[in-house]
Design a protein around this motif. Structure first.
Motif: not given
Length: 640
Positions: A70-97
């Motif tokens: 069946t189909i699922s999805y991964d959240l993939v990141v390139i750390p060097a390009e993640s500057k400026g990410t809304d960290t708090l919003a992402l953590c809220t969506l993923l239910n992590i701190d």
């Protein structure tokens, strides 16, 4: 110019030359050898997307998919390009701190570097995917990657199908030349592991060009350098999924296993290990937590495949083999009799027996007389024509080996154990060179040091059914595309036992049919089907605590044209006739008739399914009366 000035000038020149050489070497390193900045530049200009292939599907004997995708999805990141990410919003969506977010980033950079795409959150739930998909513009450096994951439409077969897990750095080191990358999954157990190279397929790569703001503009070079994902090959198994489901239902609240074999092909049509678990439990984003819980904190050990990875004394089911060997060696015949008064006293100590009377081979099998087989076993070892117990035990063992005992059968599953057929050298170390048959008399009734896996025991039943031949037990009959010669060739070769007359097998068949008609298995007969069976019980103790015996049953049917051989084992269940034999009889009926006939037989299914045979010591651990702080040690194998 003075010598001092000349030396100083020369030193300054050397410094300038050295600095020039260092700068030149560093430029060469950055432009030619170092990949870090090249990858960073490429990531600015290109986006490399991995296309994960579908793993091969596994079908049952009637072409029903028992393991698919069946189909699922991964959240993939390139750390060097993640500057400026809304960290708090992402953590809220993923239910992590945020602390978890930072730790994950550090770990990914440590493992893969800062410019390589890495999986930040795998196997997103449907809800998480939907929420993230709407907000990806807030998370530079992050992207959603589609992947195919396993699903089990019939919710059964966990022990035999196995599960997949994400590769780690240790795995990549061990398999560095096999094309795996971080983010890939591999088969860890079961058929997923045994046929990993067939099932895995080949990943594809798509490359997209970006603008100066990192936005994807389209395929690079019109996709000329993209590679297609190639799906894994499908496997066609011998499993009957309906029989598998019935077997798992009947083994609820029990510890043990079932193995049923197609006597004509060696194909395993049912393999149950109990307690089991729903295999879909190890597919979601909570799979790691669930895996740890079952591996370390569940005293039932649901991940253990008791059909191939656990050995037991086979008990009275082994008497059939003792009788065959004794007749083949000519130390008994169909007229030989032994009188039993309820115990065997021939070795100076009492070995109890629930049969009373005078027996030849056939009724001795039907009534499971310990005394008869103790006498037969002693006659094999004390054969006056040979007059050497080391040699006679060696002959006995040769027969046992030819029945697939004392060695790995080569079933297409990992972690198969070989069991134990003890040798004369072993007994010499314990009892000395002049050891006696009475030292090992427990072997005559399938106890002592003799151990087998349940798959071996089911295979012995198939050999007796076929009167001396068999195919190696296996789960996969064929591979898509016919590319199966090397992997499956050994399962196509007919194996034979030592030379044993067909008339000897007929005698044993008669005795085993008597077991079901008037002997120890009469309560488990199948109306209208001539079943040949043998019950067995094995003494059981746990840390010095005497418990109910383990219950065994081996059988094949129908006698006239055998199509199924089966072995069932229930730990801590008492006599084989009260649990293991009825379970086998229902599975035989289901397989041969494709249904269970009559209200009484259907009611028997529910009665057995509701029978709770979880051993007391395991129940105590499940109730946490004893704290579980580390993996529970494996219980010692039962001995007489």
């Amino acid at each position: 110019m003075s010598a001092f000035n000349q030396n100083r000038s020369r030193i300054v020149q050397l410094i300038f030359i050295g600095a020039f050489v260092l700068i030149t070497l560093q430029l060469i390193n950055l432009q030619v050898f170092s990949t870090k900045y090249k990858m960073a530049a490429d990531n600015n200009a290109f986006y490399r997307k991995v296309i994960y292939p579908d793993r091969g599907i596994i079908f049952d004997r009637k072409k029903r998919a028992i393991l698919e995708n069946t189909i699922s999805y991964d959240l993939v990141v390139i750390p060097a390009e993640s500057k400026g990410t809304d960290t708090l919003a992402l953590c809220t969506l993923l239910n992590i701190d945020t602390a978890t977010y930072k730790k994950r980033m550090r770990d990914l950079i440590f493992k893969n570097g800062s410019v390589k795409p890495s999986v930040f959150e795998s196997l997103l739930t449907t809800e998480n995917f939907a929420r993230l998909n709407e907000n990806m513009y807030r998370f530079p450096g992050f992207s959603l990657s589609e992947r195919s994951v396993r699903s089990y439409p019939y919710d059964c077969g966990a022990a035999l199908l196995g599960y997949t897990a994400e590769v780690d750095t240790g795995f990549l080191r061990r398999h560095k030349d096999e094309g795996y990358e971080m983010g890939d999954y591999f088969g860890t157990t079961g058929l997923e592991n045994s046929y990993e190279k067939v099932l895995m397929g080949q990943r594809g790569i798509k490359r997209f060009i970006r603008d100066n703001k990192g936005r994807i503009q389209g395929p690079w070079e019109k996709g000329e350098f993209d590679t297609l994902a190639i799906a894994g090959k499908n496997l066609y198994s011998s499993i009957d999924v309906e029989l598998q489901q019935l077997g798992e239902k009947l083994m609820q609240n029990k510890v043990g296993s079932i193995v049923a074999i197609d006597t004509k092909t060696g194909g395993i049509i049912c393999m149950v290990s109990a307690p089991s678990y729903n295999p879909n439990y190890l597919t979601g984003n909570q799979r790691k937590k669930h895996l740890v819980d079952m591996m370390y904190f569940d005293p039932r050990k649901p991940l253990l495949n008791r059909a191939v990875s656990t050995t037991y004394s086979p008990g009275s089911t082994f008497k059939t083999l003792v009788g065959i060997i004794a007749m083949a060696e000519g130390v008994i015949d169909d007229q030989s009799t032994v009188s039993c008064g309820g115990s065997y006293l021939g070795c100076g100590r009492k070995m109890g027996c629930h049969a009373v009377g005078t027996f030849s081979l056939k009724p001795a099998i039907s009534k499971s007389c310990n005394s008869y087989f103790a006498v037969a076993f002693r006659r094999i070892l004390d054969n006056a024509k040979i007059n050497n117990r080391d040699v006679t035990l060696g002959l006995f063992n040769e027969y046992a080996y030819s029945f697939g005992l004392g060695k790995k059968l080569g079933v297409d599953l990992p972690s198969e154990r070989m069991g134990n057929i003890p040798t004369a050298n072993y007994y010499q170390k314990i009892f000395g060179k002049n050891w006696q048959a009475c030292n090992i008399i427990s072997n005559s009734i399938g106890q002592g040091e003799i151990t087998t896996t349940l798959t071996q025991l089911a295979n012995v039943m198939a050999i007796i059914a076929n009167k001396g031949w068999y195919y190696l037990p296996h789960l996969i009959d064929s591979i898509e595309g016919g590319d199966d010669y090397q992997m499956l060739a050994r399962f196509k070769v007919k194996q034979r036992t030592k030379n044993i007359a067909e008339s000897i097998f007929e005698e044993v068949h008669e005795g085993m049919q008597g077991t079901m008609e008037f002997g120890t298995g009469a309560a488990a007969k199948v109306p209208g089907i001539n079943v040949c069976g043998k019950t067995g019980t094995v003494e059981n103790a746990y840390r010095g605590e005497s418990l109910k015996d383990h219950a065994f049953f081996g059988a094949f049917a129908p006698r006239e044209n055998p199509r199924i051989a089966i072995a069932v084992m229930c730990e801590n269940a008492g006599f084989g006739a009260t649990s293991a034999a009825p379970i086998a009889s229902l599975l035989i009926e289901k397989y041969l008739r494709d249904s269970i006939a009559g209200p009484d037989r259907k009611a028997k299914i529910e009665q057995l399914a509701n029978m709770n045979l979880i051993p007391p010591q395991m129940s105590r651990l499940m109730k946490k009366e004893a704290p579980i702080k580390k993996p529970v040690s494996k219980k010692k194998e039962p001995k007489a």
